[in-house]
Design a protein around this motif. Sequence first.
Motif, mmCIF file in Angstrom:
data_model
loop_
_atom_site.group_PDB
_atom_site.id
_atom_site.type_symbol
_atom_site.label_atom_id
_atom_site.label_comp_id
_atom_site.label_asym_id
_atom_site.label_seq_id
_atom_site.Cartn_x
_atom_site.Cartn_y
_atom_site.Cartn_z
ATOM 1 N N PHE A 100 0.817 -1.218 0.000
ATOM 2 C CA PHE A 100 0.000 0.000 0.000
ATOM 3 C C PHE A 100 0.853 1.272 0.000
ATOM 4 C CE2 PHE A 100 -2.943 -2.989 2.377
ATOM 5 C CZ PHE A 100 -3.749 -3.238 1.276
ATOM 6 N N THR A 101 2.156 1.104 0.013
ATOM 7 C CA THR A 101 3.072 2.255 -0.003
ATOM 8 C C THR A 101 3.187 2.805 -1.417
ATOM 9 O OG1 THR A 101 4.362 1.617 1.936
ATOM 10 C CG2 THR A 101 5.548 2.801 0.241
ATOM 11 N N ASP A 102 3.623 4.060 -1.531
ATOM 12 C CA ASP A 102 3.828 4.668 -2.855
ATOM 13 C C ASP A 102 4.837 3.877 -3.673
ATOM 14 O OD1 ASP A 102 2.023 6.646 -2.336
ATOM 15 O OD2 ASP A 102 3.492 8.229 -1.980
ATOM 16 N N LYS A 103 4.652 3.934 -5.006
ATOM 17 C CA LYS A 103 5.476 3.162 -5.930
ATOM 18 C C LYS A 103 5.921 4.048 -7.091
ATOM 19 C CE LYS A 103 2.799 -0.913 -4.615
ATOM 20 N NZ LYS A 103 1.779 -1.917 -4.978
ATOM 21 N N PRO A 104 6.887 4.932 -6.820
ATOM 22 C CA PRO A 104 7.333 5.838 -7.884
ATOM 23 C C PRO A 104 7.858 5.069 -9.102
ATOM 24 C CG PRO A 104 8.873 5.834 -6.040
ATOM 25 C CD PRO A 104 7.659 5.098 -5.577
ATOM 26 N N LYS A 105 7.491 5.539 -10.281
ATOM 27 C CA LYS A 105 7.797 4.791 -11.513
ATOM 28 C C LYS A 105 9.259 4.904 -11.931
ATOM 29 C CE LYS A 105 3.457 3.656 -11.991
ATOM 30 N NZ LYS A 105 2.897 4.359 -10.832
ATOM 31 N N GLN A 106 9.759 6.095 -12.101
ATOM 32 C CA GLN A 106 11.143 6.285 -12.541
ATOM 33 C C GLN A 106 12.011 6.496 -11.301
ATOM 34 O OE1 GLN A 106 11.860 5.814 -15.798
ATOM 35 N NE2 GLN A 106 9.654 5.489 -16.091
ATOM 36 N N TYR A 107 12.441 5.409 -10.704
ATOM 37 C CA TYR A 107 13.105 5.515 -9.410
ATOM 38 C C TYR A 107 14.113 4.397 -9.232
ATOM 39 C CZ TYR A 107 13.393 7.054 -4.540
ATOM 40 O OH TYR A 107 13.823 7.569 -3.342
ATOM 41 N N ASP A 108 15.205 4.711 -8.599
ATOM 42 C CA ASP A 108 16.209 3.710 -8.277
ATOM 43 C C ASP A 108 15.963 3.235 -6.846
ATOM 44 O OD1 ASP A 108 17.541 3.862 -10.741
ATOM 45 O OD2 ASP A 108 18.745 5.554 -10.062
ATOM 46 N N TYR A 109 15.445 2.047 -6.716
ATOM 47 C CA TYR A 109 15.129 1.493 -5.400
ATOM 48 C C TYR A 109 16.389 0.868 -4.802
ATOM 49 C CZ TYR A 109 10.170 2.047 -6.555
ATOM 50 O OH TYR A 109 8.943 2.558 -6.884
ATOM 51 N N LEU A 110 16.832 1.426 -3.697
ATOM 52 C CA LEU A 110 18.060 0.967 -3.065
ATOM 53 C C LEU A 110 17.764 0.306 -1.719
ATOM 54 C CD1 LEU A 110 20.359 4.076 -3.700
ATOM 55 C CD2 LEU A 110 20.205 1.980 -5.065
ATOM 56 N N ILE A 111 18.455 -0.783 -1.452
ATOM 57 C CA ILE A 111 18.333 -1.459 -0.169
ATOM 58 C C ILE A 111 18.691 -0.498 0.963
ATOM 59 C CG2 ILE A 111 19.332 -3.260 1.289
ATOM 60 C CD1 ILE A 111 17.412 -4.367 -0.768
ATOM 61 N N THR A 112 19.705 0.302 0.747
ATOM 62 C CA THR A 112 20.130 1.244 1.791
ATOM 63 C C THR A 112 19.027 2.255 2.103
ATOM 64 O OG1 THR A 112 21.237 2.512 0.035
ATOM 65 C CG2 THR A 112 22.615 1.046 1.376
ATOM 66 N N GLU A 113 18.289 2.689 1.092
ATOM 67 C CA GLU A 113 17.198 3.632 1.368
ATOM 68 C C GLU A 113 16.044 2.944 2.080
ATOM 69 O OE1 GLU A 113 14.950 7.364 -0.645
ATOM 70 O OE2 GLU A 113 15.072 5.552 -1.891
ATOM 71 N N GLN A 114 15.777 1.697 1.738
ATOM 72 C CA GLN A 114 14.730 0.971 2.462
ATOM 73 C C GLN A 114 15.076 0.924 3.952
ATOM 74 O OE1 GLN A 114 12.077 0.447 0.893
ATOM 75 N NE2 GLN A 114 12.313 -0.619 -1.061
ATOM 76 N N ALA A 115 16.360 0.713 4.245
ATOM 77 C CA ALA A 115 16.798 0.714 5.651
ATOM 78 C C ALA A 115 16.649 2.100 6.272
ATOM 79 C CB ALA A 115 18.239 0.233 5.749
ATOM 80 N N ASP A 116 16.964 3.141 5.490
ATOM 81 C CA ASP A 116 16.784 4.519 5.975
ATOM 82 C C ASP A 116 15.332 4.769 6.375
ATOM 83 O OD1 ASP A 116 19.445 5.076 5.405
ATOM 84 O OD2 ASP A 116 19.009 6.081 3.492
ATOM 85 N N ILE A 117 14.417 4.293 5.543
ATOM 86 C CA ILE A 117 12.993 4.513 5.794
ATOM 87 C C ILE A 117 12.550 3.796 7.071
ATOM 88 C CG2 ILE A 117 10.655 4.094 4.920
ATOM 89 C CD1 ILE A 117 11.836 4.380 2.067
ATOM 90 N N LEU A 118 13.005 2.561 7.236
ATOM 91 C CA LEU A 118 12.651 1.821 8.448
ATOM 92 C C LEU A 118 13.187 2.521 9.693
ATOM 93 C CD1 LEU A 118 13.200 -1.886 7.318
ATOM 94 C CD2 LEU A 118 11.043 -0.653 7.572
ATOM 95 N N GLU A 119 14.416 3.011 9.614
ATOM 96 C CA GLU A 119 14.984 3.747 10.749
ATOM 97 C C GLU A 119 14.165 4.993 11.054
ATOM 98 O OE1 GLU A 119 19.749 2.795 10.943
ATOM 99 O OE2 GLU A 119 19.092 4.457 9.664
ATOM 100 N N ALA A 120 13.733 5.692 10.006
ATOM 101 C CA ALA A 120 12.957 6.926 10.196
ATOM 102 C C ALA A 120 11.604 6.627 10.842
ATOM 103 C CB ALA A 120 12.759 7.637 8.859
ATOM 104 N N ILE A 121 10.952 5.552 10.414
ATOM 105 C CA ILE A 121 9.664 5.177 11.009
ATOM 106 C C ILE A 121 9.845 4.813 12.477
ATOM 107 C CG2 ILE A 121 7.838 3.429 10.995
ATOM 108 C CD1 ILE A 121 8.070 3.368 7.957
ATOM 109 N N LEU A 122 10.850 4.002 12.766
ATOM 110 C CA LEU A 122 11.092 3.601 14.154
ATOM 111 C C LEU A 122 11.416 4.806 15.032
ATOM 112 C CD1 LEU A 122 13.176 0.359 13.522
ATOM 113 C CD2 LEU A 122 10.818 0.485 14.353
ATOM 114 N N GLU A 123 12.193 5.726 14.481
ATOM 115 C CA GLU A 123 12.525 6.940 15.227
ATOM 116 C C GLU A 123 11.269 7.747 15.521
ATOM 117 O OE1 GLU A 123 16.055 10.271 15.105
ATOM 118 O OE2 GLU A 123 15.128 9.713 13.199
#
Length: 324
Positions: A100-123
């Motif tokens: 249900f999360t946003d799915k930008p079309k022209q985007y470079d999906y990085l594992i490191t950014e996924q981790a950044d997002i999880l850290e931000a949510i937990l914070e």
Amino acid sequence: MGYLMIVWIVLVTVVTVFYLNIPPPELSPRLKAWYKKGSFFRYNDFDIFYIDEDGVMTDDSTLLLIHGFPTSSHDWIKILDDLKEQYSRIVMTDMLGFGFTDKPKQYDYLITEQADILEAILESLSVKDVHIMSHDYGDTVALELLHRHNTNKGKVQVNSLCMLNGGVFPETNFPLFGQKMLLVPVLGDLLSHISFYGSLKRGLGSTFGPGTQPSDTDMRDFYAVLRYKEGNIVMSRLIHYITQRNKNKERWVGALQKTKVPTHMIYGPADPVNPPVFVDHYKKVVPNPSIHVLPSGIGHYPQWEDPTGVVSSYVEFLKNVKQE
């Protein structure tokens, strides 16, 4: 340009135009109920879906659940109630590009950014330390969080890590034919646009054990979540986590090898993506390996195929963690 190439381009264009006029499937009552349980966290310009639920324990412990590719947090529904018995709080998200999360079309999906997002949510939830359970793609995101913990560069302390079937080692990971096609430039983008229910059923179904295939209702839920916000279109971009694993092997496998955090692997052996050669390699590469192999008929989605076996193995692992 050759005649066959022209025919191919015309055919793909016609099929794509036809497909784009097919509306995405409606969410089932079960998915709608899952959606209502969640909230959205704003990360940069994106809305990230997450669920924050109370558990039974009163020890302030938190479990972070990280799903795999190409599915969503809904993968945890069969074991969620049992996991609540072990924690005060459970947090799970649909990572960027999934569910249900946003799915930008022209985007470079990085594992490191996924981790950044999880850290931000937990914070944002004032969570400073977590236990982690992860699956598939989520295993790699978890290993990035583990690397940050090991090097004192993370925003959250990792208390334990339990992984389920995932391509932790490039040497023992064998992507499906369809996944390999998604990696091909241009062709992968085209195939993403013309993904049908039948193709998902064949591809995803092949990763389950022969006797633990999802019901048609389950599979249609997987498909509905994939199609939500045109998620199929970004599969050819998300799939590049495979190449990221190869490039960052030393960082992510190294995190598993060097950590002092208790780690555990729960593995379904009827997995064509990570076949049983994985077990010997895991035991060889990981110091003091803790791994539980489920019955022979359990495949790539053990939390869906054998929820009782997964919970049993995990609870036993937690007992050892608490004794340390």
